[in-house]
Design an enzyme around this catalytic site. Structure first.
Site: not given
Length: 704
Positions: A280-282, A199-200
């Site tokens: 919410m990173r996406a 995810d990073r």
């Protein structure tokens, strides 16, 4: 190693053939480092590393404080910099660094080393910066990132989340800024990444070698020309490199003026929600990527095609629900979502059909351009102008796997064991697995010294402290109490007069720590006629799939042996790719006799070879069978001998008993006794089974 300058010129970025998505993702990060880096997935030999290394030459130079080892910016130096405080002085301009993190790097090499001896005896923080300090305000490149040890992954996660690196040794700590562009490459066949690190990465792309002969010819021709004369080849492509470097600078300058309208933002949010991505990173990455795409195309408005391209780059690695799901997006669903949430109002730019960026218009990355990088210019073909665009990628179709047609399930009847193997009438087609479940942890007994993982007890560099010892080589984790205890009796003879402790190198003690290791989990699966009842084999595959998922989470290597008919087959040699094991399991047919001895003997041979390759990685044998042995002469006697052979080697084993029905023969239990292991039923394998006891695998010391 740090690669700021090389005597041999890098392969030019503009000379890379094909791989449009990869080049675009890298260029978007050059335009907007806030996008968050790139993960490049693909088979070996596809120039992944070549393209990534070529990116550093396109990045703008950075200003740093003169003499600062941590690349502090002159206008905003880090107040906690170990080389600070910085006085107003000389400003140095240097190229953007690309720092490579080797897979086998130590923790000290990554975060830096603190001289504990001087810290204890002199109170001085003598700190040697690591790779994270070198990568600050640059690029951190990890080749084969999926093979990186867990403790290094944890350090990367911490640095990426906080923008800083902390080095602590027994209460003595050093902190420095560590903000970098993270770029990784990996071959999915060698295993997947932990979800937290996955995810990073802001974007992900899949690369594969071209199947087009003309394109492959071009690749070989250019590579041979570069190998023959790197400097001359780089000079031939210098004009294209300069043009691309100028376009990156222009896009960076335009980026702050790009407007992300409410309609485009609504499309981004709706797309992330439709694909059920976590967190919410996406959404944030998609917004930054769409903005960078608009700037790259020379526009100040984000259009729907920017949102679409951003989704194709930012979401595939985030939408996976379990490790066995292949990354990718359903593009029909993506188009439907964009149409549904973009029908009421435009996404910006419709009132201003003429883009006001430097490359406006259809030929310069305008509404029809999509922001693809220039390609295939140079001395070998007619050069394209810097603003020329490649065809947009929005029309490419991701491969879709059609759903398997539903078939009525026949009554549960085992295949006659007299049926031959190898596509004859006795063989049944593969059946699907039931839904995987959380399994109990199966441990290898004793204390190992293998690679860090999450399965069996082992002496590791991380974990709880269980003792102290003299350093074996460079000092690792200091055991402060043991060090003080070793130095205390000698203080008078050493002439101690003040408050400080007189410490010599011979006094230093390092901590002995106990954590967990990853193991080699070798599955031996019965695929004979006695297991061929549809419901039973489906349940067995579900159990093995669950164990594979458990092995993935515990960072094990896995192998798969199947036996049926007259022999055993190594369906999957030991590997870190659990996905490959799941794929082979799904395709497994059943039928024929039960050559149990052949399966066990094949397991013995595989483990013998693996023991020579990596003696520190302890094996765990998981035999999935009902215990019957019907193949070959004296099948029961041969199976017992093969089991005792494995037990004599000290192989930890567990037998998953698949016997079903009201009358049970208990043959799997007898096999477990011969293996000097443990037998558990499918129900007991479940972590939530109330009827199961907490079990660990009994080793070769268990009485037969």
């Amino acid at each position: 190693m740090t690669t700021a300058h090389n005597t041999t010129p890098q392969y030019p970025f503009t000379a890379v053939v094909g791989m449009d998505d990869l080049r675009l993702a890298l260029l978007l990060n050059a335009v907007s480092p806030a996008v968050g880096g790139v993960l490049v997935r693909g088979e070996k030999g596809t120039a992944k590393s070549t393209a990534v290394r070529a990116l550093s030459a396109l990045m703008p130079a950075v200003d740093v404080v003169g003499g600062c080892r941590f690349a502090c910016a002159p206008d905003a130096p880090d107040p906690g910099c170990p080389d600070g405080p910085h006085e107003t002085g000389a400003i140095e301009e240097r190229p953007t660094r690309m720092v490579e993190l080797p897979v086998g790097a130590s923790e000290d090499r990554l975060v830096g080393a603190l001289d504990i001896e001087r810290a204890l005896s002199e109170g001085v923080k003598a700190f040697e910066p690591g790779l994270l300090a070198d990568a600050h305000r640059g690029i951190l490149y990890v080749d084969e990132v999926n093979l990186l040890h867990d403790h290094l992954v944890d350090l990367l996660l911490d640095a990426a989340a906080m923008g800083a690196s902390y080095v602590e040794r027994e209460g003595v700590s050093v902190r420095h800024a560590a903000r970098f562009l993270l770029v990784g490459t990996m071959n999915p066949e060698e295993g997947e990444l932990r979800p937290q690190l996955l995810d990073r990465f802001g974007l992900t792309v899949e690369v594969a070698a071209s199947r087009e002969p003309d394109e492959r010819v071009t690749v070989v021709r250019r590579r041979l020309a570069y190998d023959a004369d790197p400097a001359g080849f780089a000079a031939d492509w210098a004009a294209e490199e300069d043009a691309l470097r100028g376009r990156i600078a222009a896009a960076r300058e335009l980026l702050p003026r790009v407007t992300l309208g409410d309609a485009a933002l609504r499309q981004i949010a709706a797309t992330c929600a439709a694909f059920e991505v976590d967190g919410m990173r996406a959404d944030i990455v998609m917004a930054r990527t769409a903005t960078a795409l608009a700037a790259w195309a020379g526009r100040t408005d984000v259009l729907e095609e920017d949102v679409r391209q951003a989704a194709l780059l930012a979401l595939p690695h985030r939408r996976r629900r379990n490790p066995f799901d292949a990354p990718g997006l359903d593009e029909d669903k993506l188009d439907q979502t964009l149409e549904e949430f973009g029908a009421d109002e435009g996404t910006g730019g419709e009132d201003d059909p003429e883009p006001d960026g430097p490359d406006g218009g259809p030929d310069g990355g305008g509404p029809e351009g999509g922001g693809q990088p220039p390609q295939d210019g140079g001395p070998e073909e007619a050069p394209l102008p810097p603003e020329a665009e490649l065809p947009h990628q929005q029309d490419r179709e991701a491969p879709q796997t059609p759903p398997a047609p539903e078939k009525p399930e026949p009554a549960e009847q085992p295949e006659p064991e007299s049926a031959p193997q190898g596509g004859a009438a006795g063989e049944k087609a593969a059946v699907g697995a039931t839904e995987p479940f959380k399994t109990r942890r199966l441990d290898v007994p004793g204390l190992g010294e293998g690679a860090d993982g999450r399965r069996s007890r082992a002496r590791t560099a991380h974990g709880r402290t269980t003792g102290a010892r003299r350093p074996q080589g460079a000092l690792g984790k200091l055991h402060l109490a043991a060090t003080v205890q070793a130095a205390a009796p000698h203080q008078r003879s050493r002439g101690r007069s003040g408050r400080g402790l007189v410490v010599r190198r011979d006094d230093l003690r390092e901590a002995v720590r106990e954590g967990r290791e990853g193991n080699l989990v070798l599955f031996v699966v019965d695929a004979s006629g006695s297991m061929a009842a549809r419901k039973r084999m489906s349940a067995v595959k579900g159990a093995v799939l669950s164990l594979l998922l458990d092995a993935y989470q515990r960072r094990d290597k896995i192998g798969l042996i199947t036996f049926r008919g007259t022999g055993a087959e190594l369906a999957l040699p030991p590997t870190s790719s659990v996905e490959a094991g799941a794929a082979r399991l799904e395709q497994l047919p059943t039928g024929g006799r039960t050559p149990l001895s052949e399966g066990l003997l094949r397991a013995h041979e595989v483990l013998r070879v693996e023991r020579m390759r990596d003696a520190s990685r302890r094996p765990l044998l998981v035999v999935v069978t009902d215990g019957r042995a019907t193949g070959g002469p004296e099948p029961v006697v041969r199976a017992a001998r093969a089991a005792r052979l494995l037990a004599a080697e000290g192989t930890a084993s567990v037998v998953v008993d698949c016997e079903a029905g009201p009358v049970r023969l208990g043959l799997a239990g007898e096999l477990a006794r011969e293996l000097q292991g443990t037998a558990i039923t499918l129900d007991e394998l479940r972590a939530d089974s109330v009827s199961a006891l907490v079990r660990t695998v009994q080793g070769n010391r268990k009485a037969a």
